[in-house]
Design an enzyme around this catalytic site. Sequence first.
Site, PDB file in Angstrom:
ATOM      1  CE  LYS A   1       7.931 -38.417  25.583  1.00 14.88           C
ATOM      2  NZ  LYS A   1       8.753 -38.400  24.366  1.00 14.88           N
TER       3      LYS A   1
ATOM      4  CG  ASP B   1      10.146 -36.455  21.968  1.00 12.34           C
ATOM      5  OD1 ASP B   1       8.927 -36.274  22.053  1.00 12.34           O
ATOM      6  OD2 ASP B   1      10.758 -37.208  22.746  1.00 12.34           O
TER       7      ASP B   1
ATOM      8  CE  LYS C   1      15.632 -40.536  27.065  1.00 10.65           C
ATOM      9  NZ  LYS C   1      14.688 -39.593  26.457  1.00 10.65           N
TER      10      LYS C   1
HETATM   11 MG    MG Z   1      12.684 -37.968  23.147  1.00 10.88          MG
END
Ligand code: MG
Length: 337
Positions: A256, A232, A151
């Site tokens: 996801k 995303d 990240k």
């Molecule tokens: Mg992501």
Amino acid sequence: MNVPHEYEKRYKFDFYSYRRRFKYPLSTSHGDWYVREGIILRLSDENGQVGWGEIAPIPWFGSESLEQALDFCRQLNGEITLSNIDNIPSILPACQFGLESAWESVIAHPYLSYLCPSTPLTYSFLLPTGKAALEAWQIAWNQGHRTLKWKIGVANIEYELKLFEQLTQVLPPSVKLRLDSNGGLSRQETHQWLQVADSSGIIEFLEQPLPPEKFKAMLEMSHQYSTPIALDESVATLDKLESCYQQGWRGIVVIKPSIAGSPKRLRQLCQQWEIDAVFSSALETLIGTKAALKLAGELSKCDRAVGFGVNQYFDQDFNIDCEQGERAREIRVTLNN
Ligand code: MG
């Protein structure tokens, strides 16, 4: 109208909310995340066949809130049909996923697995944010992981670029590294990261550099560097995925499944379009994970690692809102198998 019997068949529906603490907070540019909250679903039919599902919302990522999901579960009054499940509105994507996958698991018989050939999956390992990554990669490497994710966009860019340089010096050259800023970079910072990513040669992609409203800028930048950009947050739900596709996005997308919405619709979209998808965890329990991985196995077309290397983040400890001793035991067994 001649409604097929299966469509109106009633299933008993029970749900249990849970709280699960992270071992250490998950830091992203949205802030620190301490506790994963969600809902375990149990469907059963009159023959005693049981199926499990999970609603694992991430409201700051674009799904409904836990409260909205609980309201939805409550108004079902302990009973559900496939017709109800097919009519869950798309503003409740995590509910769509949880109930549809619970239904699939209640009707699943072992022979059905022959009908769904599954691609063998490799896993991407989520490194801790910041400096801790400089050591943690070795654990991942020793466990056999070759795709790692880190990240960024959490501290200031000079500091992170310095850490990145150190990281590229210690990582074995065969590692593929994914950078994810969760929409936390500015345009200028995105250019900086794409430049260093291009010259490092180990970046698989830069994930969601800018917030979703900067779609056009990301589309443009995706043609300017050899390092790909992956969306995303921009494609958090299937409605958003469709909209990005229609606006011209043909690059990588992170899906996801737990918050994307209906698995049935996801299968349709993946058949309809050539989607370069990276399937990824929403930090759900094993129940949601199994359903999400089943979809990943069915729908993954290329050799991209799935983003499910996140077990290191959780305590074994669970807090499940379930008073009944027998049922609580049943849930724990399911959660651990
Ligand atoms: Mg992501």
